[in-house]
Design a protein around this motif. Structure first.
Motif, PDB file in Angstrom:
ATOM      1  N   TYR A  73       0.890  -1.478   0.104  1.00  0.00           N
ATOM      2  CA  TYR A  73      -0.232   0.080  -0.045  1.00  0.00           C
ATOM      3  C   TYR A  73       0.703   1.006  -0.163  1.00  0.00           C
ATOM      4  O   TYR A  73       1.606   1.556   0.793  1.00  0.00           O
ATOM      5  N   ASN A  75       0.207   5.959  -0.593  1.00  0.00           N
ATOM      6  CA  ASN A  75      -0.802   7.010  -0.384  1.00  0.00           C
ATOM      7  C   ASN A  75      -0.053   7.626  -1.128  1.00  0.00           C
ATOM      8  O   ASN A  75       0.625   8.295  -1.247  1.00  0.00           O
ATOM      9  N   LYS A  86      -5.030   5.452  -0.960  1.00  0.00           N
ATOM     10  CA  LYS A  86      -4.689   4.964   0.146  1.00  0.00           C
ATOM     11  C   LYS A  86      -4.781   3.746  -1.468  1.00  0.00           C
ATOM     12  O   LYS A  86      -5.610   3.867  -2.121  1.00  0.00           O
ATOM     13  N   GLY A  87      -3.944   3.395  -1.672  1.00  0.00           N
ATOM     14  CA  GLY A  87      -3.831   2.261  -2.911  1.00  0.00           C
ATOM     15  C   GLY A  87      -2.804   1.100  -3.149  1.00  0.00           C
ATOM     16  O   GLY A  87      -1.718   1.660  -2.137  1.00  0.00           O
ATOM     17  N   LEU A  88      -3.151  -0.020  -3.904  1.00  0.00           N
ATOM     18  CA  LEU A  88      -2.493  -0.970  -3.408  1.00  0.00           C
ATOM     19  C   LEU A  88      -1.444  -1.036  -4.919  1.00  0.00           C
ATOM     20  O   LEU A  88      -1.736  -0.650  -6.398  1.00  0.00           O
ATOM     21  N   GLU A 116      -7.686  -5.821  -5.561  1.00  0.00           N
ATOM     22  CA  GLU A 116      -6.389  -6.011  -5.560  1.00  0.00           C
ATOM     23  C   GLU A 116      -6.148  -6.935  -5.845  1.00  0.00           C
ATOM     24  O   GLU A 116      -5.051  -7.057  -6.571  1.00  0.00           O
ATOM     25  N   ASP A 133      -8.474   3.305  -3.392  1.00  0.00           N
ATOM     26  CA  ASP A 133      -9.540   3.335  -2.509  1.00  0.00           C
ATOM     27  C   ASP A 133     -10.290   4.600  -2.349  1.00  0.00           C
ATOM     28  O   ASP A 133      -9.592   4.881  -1.065  1.00  0.00           O
ATOM     29  N   THR A 136     -10.958   6.484   1.233  1.00  0.00           N
ATOM     30  CA  THR A 136      -9.641   6.088   2.028  1.00  0.00           C
ATOM     31  C   THR A 136     -10.041   7.301   3.160  1.00  0.00           C
ATOM     32  O   THR A 136     -10.035   7.446   3.811  1.00  0.00           O
ATOM     33  N   GLY A 140     -11.639   4.179   4.178  1.00  0.00           N
ATOM     34  CA  GLY A 140     -11.129   3.127   3.638  1.00  0.00           C
ATOM     35  C   GLY A 140     -12.369   1.623   3.453  1.00  0.00           C
ATOM     36  O   GLY A 140     -13.438   1.493   4.217  1.00  0.00           O
TER      37      GLY A 140
END
Length: 296
Positions: A73, A75, A86-88, A116, A133, A136, A140
């Motif tokens: 993850y 930011n 937030k993201g993967l 994901e 996401d 967030t 989240g």
């Protein structure tokens, strides 16, 4: 419960009801009341509900700790949207050069395990991917899709759009990205993919899966090549496809359009009974081949 019900025995009206529920056109109480009409024989409403809900435990194609990937993850800043998102972020562990980037946009329920997983699949195919996401700012993805849908309905659509525009900029400027970035999105995310094609003249490619189309007056703004995947049984989205294609054609836009017969909206999501393995695998292969050409 899903394995105890034969998908072939479920009437199409049940899948249509679920589509209405999943897109907030039916509340839970109304959904269950209407579903009870199809609870016949050995089927009960709880059994049908269990059958229709996503199963994330047994249907992941990749692992969060896949040794072939660097995935975790991050930011990033979205000053016009939710602030910090937030993201993967996922990429192949053994990448020897800068990679094309793919923004992976979730459905109308936040960054759930399925999306994901799609982000990791994109990385395994040789790209650097970012799956944001949009929930967030509200804490989240909450751990289940029902609550995720409720949360996402509370966010401002325009601000969410800015969050994905910011994801594009983050990925485009990432040290491991070659500067060419595309987008793939599902359901709500398909609509976001179309929106990004309108708003981002440097977008390298857009792949909307069963996404709502942009205003036809916006079509002249599209510069990126498109690859659209739709389901023949998805009457809601299919209704807008012919005029969209006509506008793309009239404006000389580069696009490919695939309609998969006898499958439902959400056919790529392998955690629900709407999943169609043949259609999903073909659509994904086409998508990866498309990105491989566009993002090199």
């Amino acid at each position: 419960m899903m394995s105890q019900i034969n998908k072939a025995d479920i009437k199409q009206e049940v899948f249509d009801l679920y589509d209405d529920y999943a897109h907030n056109r039916l509340n839970r109480r109304s959904f269950m009341e209407k579903l009870s009409l199809y609870a016949v024989g050995g089927l009960t409403v709880p059994a049908l509900m269990s059958f229709l809900m996503p199963d994330y435990k047994g249907n992941m194609q990749t692992s969060p700790d896949d040794p072939r990937l660097q995935s975790g993850y991050v930011n990033y800043s979205s000053p016009k949207g939710g602030g910090t998102i937030k993201g993967l972020l996922s990429k192949p562990l053994d990448a020897k050069k800068k990679l094309g980037g793919i923004v992976v946009v979730h459905e109308n329920r936040g960054l759930n395990p399925y999306i994901e997983d799609v982000g990791r699949r994109a990385a395994l195919a040789g790209f650097i991917s970012l799956a944001p996401d949009a929930l967030t700012p509200l804490g989240g993805y909450p751990g289940n899709d029902d609550e995720g849908r409720a949360l996402q309905s509370k966010r401002n659509k325009g601000e969410m759009e800015e969050d994905f525009i910011a994801a594009y900029n983050y990925l485009k400027n990432h040290k491991d990205c070659n500067g060419k970035v595309g987008v793939v999105g599902f359901c709500f995310g398909g609509g976001i993919a179309n929106m990004m094609a309108v708003r981002l003249p440097e977008l390298a490619a857009a792949v909307p899966f069963y996404g709502s189309q942009p205003a036809l007056s916006d079509v002249p703004e599209i510069k990126a090549p498109l690859m659209m995947h739709n389901a023949s049984l998805d009457t809601r989205i299919m209704e807008g496809l012919p005029p969209y294609e006509a506008a793309l054609k009239a404006n000389g836009k580069k696009y490919q359009s695939f309609v998969y017969e006898n499958v439902n909206h959400g056919f790529h999501n392998d955690t629900t009974p709407r999943y169609d393995k043949a259609a999903a695998e073909l659509a994904w292969k086409r998508t990866i081949d498309f990105f491989t050409e566009a993002l090199k």
